[in-house]
Enzyme design. Structure first.
Site, PDB file in Angstrom:
ATOM      1  N   LEU A  53       6.534 -41.929 -86.559  1.00 28.77           N
ATOM      2  CA  LEU A  53       5.568 -41.818 -86.647  1.00 28.77           C
ATOM      3  C   LEU A  53       4.493 -42.456 -87.427  1.00 28.77           C
ATOM      4  O   LEU A  53       3.537 -42.762 -87.957  1.00 28.77           O
ATOM      5  CB  LEU A  53       4.682 -40.708 -86.094  1.00 28.77           C
ATOM      6  CG  LEU A  53       5.787 -39.746 -85.060  1.00 28.77           C
ATOM      7  CD1 LEU A  53       4.904 -38.741 -84.750  1.00 28.77           C
ATOM      8  CD2 LEU A  53       5.891 -40.848 -83.330  1.00 28.77           C
ATOM      9  N   TYR A 103      -2.051 -56.397 -87.985  1.00 26.08           N
ATOM     10  CA  TYR A 103      -0.879 -55.094 -87.615  1.00 26.08           C
ATOM     11  C   TYR A 103      -0.194 -55.048 -86.250  1.00 26.08           C
ATOM     12  O   TYR A 103       1.323 -54.998 -86.506  1.00 26.08           O
ATOM     13  CB  TYR A 103      -2.087 -54.119 -86.909  1.00 26.08           C
ATOM     14  CG  TYR A 103      -1.700 -52.999 -86.910  1.00 26.08           C
ATOM     15  CD1 TYR A 103      -1.430 -52.096 -87.793  1.00 26.08           C
ATOM     16  CD2 TYR A 103      -2.294 -52.548 -85.284  1.00 26.08           C
ATOM     17  CE1 TYR A 103      -0.642 -50.472 -86.513  1.00 26.08           C
ATOM     18  CE2 TYR A 103      -1.493 -51.502 -84.290  1.00 26.08           C
ATOM     19  CZ  TYR A 103      -1.035 -50.672 -85.423  1.00 26.08           C
ATOM     20  OH  TYR A 103      -0.966 -49.028 -85.063  1.00 26.08           O
ATOM     21  N   ASN A 132      -4.121 -47.343 -76.729  1.00 22.54           N
ATOM     22  CA  ASN A 132      -4.988 -46.084 -77.905  1.00 22.54           C
ATOM     23  C   ASN A 132      -4.846 -45.053 -77.287  1.00 22.54           C
ATOM     24  O   ASN A 132      -5.016 -44.628 -76.224  1.00 22.54           O
ATOM     25  CB  ASN A 132      -6.592 -46.539 -76.955  1.00 22.54           C
ATOM     26  CG  ASN A 132      -6.878 -48.186 -78.013  1.00 22.54           C
ATOM     27  OD1 ASN A 132      -6.709 -48.324 -79.363  1.00 22.54           O
ATOM     28  ND2 ASN A 132      -7.281 -49.271 -76.964  1.00 22.54           N
ATOM     29  N   PRO A 281     -31.312   0.687 -63.975  1.00 16.76           N
ATOM     30  CA  PRO A 281     -30.622   2.063 -63.102  1.00 16.76           C
ATOM     31  C   PRO A 281     -31.759   2.028 -61.832  1.00 16.76           C
ATOM     32  O   PRO A 281     -32.606   1.728 -62.271  1.00 16.76           O
ATOM     33  CB  PRO A 281     -30.948   3.114 -63.473  1.00 16.76           C
ATOM     34  CG  PRO A 281     -29.704   2.444 -65.352  1.00 16.76           C
ATOM     35  CD  PRO A 281     -30.911   1.671 -65.265  1.00 16.76           C
TER      36      PRO A 281
END
Length: 369
Positions: A53, A103, A132, A281
């Site tokens: 990765l 890239y 993405n 109460p």
């Protein structure tokens, strides 16, 4: 099985290592950029499977693309071959590999190197061209625009949108992990020799910004996003992971008087609203009925008495409720009803109603039980 994960401290790597541990894998060899290459060589001798990765996607100069994506991949493959280790490999490439930019070219070169390794070592290689990605532990201004929008919007920082109509293709990190685990078991999703993440969402940049901004506003208007929409659900989880650590909490309006308090917790257009009712109460609340609106009462603390009477009948029905034994009481339409605090302490009731309150059509009519 010993599993090598390169880029183990990165966005996907960190999530993957955590999920591998969740699934009972104990021998995980984590390699990150800060480690010496000698560590990688040692891992290359031991591993039985590789999740590769590691890579770069926002370097300071374009030369680093080839070095970080192709060069490091070559180093890893050479070490595996040097140790005669035919470990199967999952290689995280990118949909940018289809484009002619620095890239994309570096990722495509890495793909070719992995394919050649598979042929030479006669082993399986799984190349994933990832879209993405988004999810927890991603980095703003680095991994994904989703991370940037979530980070900035949660901190009141302006976001930049050049083209709101630009379409994004997104995959959620947990869906990526599921697919990677299938590859680990030898069952990847393959299309035209390239592995793919089965779940991909499409959304425009403008729609993404509007959606994430709505998450921020939901803390003010107490609306819960539409969790039946899978993309919205996953984006909301991602947004929450970016909340500043001193901003996990937020105030909601309490309606307080001498009888106690009534506070709306959240609203949903499809599933109604949930509120918290506190009665002192001896106090009685309610004494009204509805045509169509229906409710559920759950006393979580104190002692109470829920009383019913059908609109046209004199018979009174009573249910004793207590925080000592949690029981849900349905409030049917056509019955006037009340809840009385018969204990010595505050009576706390969680109340669900099937529709959000509309002051123009309240469907609430006063009638004593």
């Amino acid at each position: 099985m010993k599993i090598l994960v390169t880029g183990a401290k990165g966005f996907v790597g960190k999530n993957l290592v955590a999920e591998l541990r969740n699934q009972g894998y104990k021998n995980i060899l984590e390699y990150s950029r800060a480690d010496d290459v000698s560590v990688l060589e040692d891992y290359a001798k031991q591993c039985d499977f590789v999740f590769h990765l590691a890579g770069v996607n926002r370097p300071q100069n374009t030369e680093e693309f080839l070095e970080g994506n192709f060069g490091f991949t070559e180093t890893l493959l050479d070490l595996l071959k040097k140790n005669n280790n035919p470990s199967p490999i999952v290689f995280s490439s990118s949909i940018q590999a289809e484009n002619d930019n620095p890239y994309g070219e570096s990722k495509r070169a890495g793909e070719e190197a992995v394919i050649n390794y598979g042929k030479e070592m006669d082993t399986e290689v799984f190349i994933y061209r990832l879209p993405n990605l988004f999810g927890k532990w991603s980095k703003p201004n680095y991994n994904t625009v989703v991370a940037t929008f979530c980070h900035n919007i949660a901190r009141d920082i302006d976001i930049r949108i050049d083209n709101p109509n630009a379409v994004l293709h997104l995959s959620y990190v947990d869906d990526v992990l599921k697919e990677f685990l299938e590859a680990l078991k030898g069952n990847p999703t393959i299309e035209n020799d390239i592995c793919k993440i089965p779940v991909v969402y499409s959304i425009t940049l403008g729609e993404l910004a509007t959606t994430i901004n709505s998450f921020k506003e939901s803390r003010k208007d107490i609306h819960i996003p539409d969790m039946s929409n899978e993309l919205v659900k996953k984006l909301y989880s991602t947004y929450l992971s970016f909340l500043p650590e001193d901003k996990f909490d937020y105030d909601i309006k309490m309606n307080v008087d001498e009888r106690g308090s009534f506070t709306e917790l959240f609203r949903t257009p499809e599933r109604g609203q949930v509120s918290i009712n506190v009665s002192k109460p001896g106090i009685t609340k309610g004494n009204h009925w509805h045509h169509t609106k229906n409710e559920k009462f759950l006393v979580v603390s104190g002692e109470g008495l829920i009383r019913f009477r059908k609109y046209d009948d004199d018979k009174v029905i009573e249910y004793k409720v207590s925080g000592d034994k949690l029981r849900v009481v349905d409030i049917p339409p056509g019955y006037t009803h009340s809840i009385v605090n018969v204990g010595e302490n505050d009576l706390v009731t969680v109340m669900w109603v099937n529709e959000c309150f509309n002051p123009e059509e309240p469907d609430t009519y006063y009638l004593e039980v």
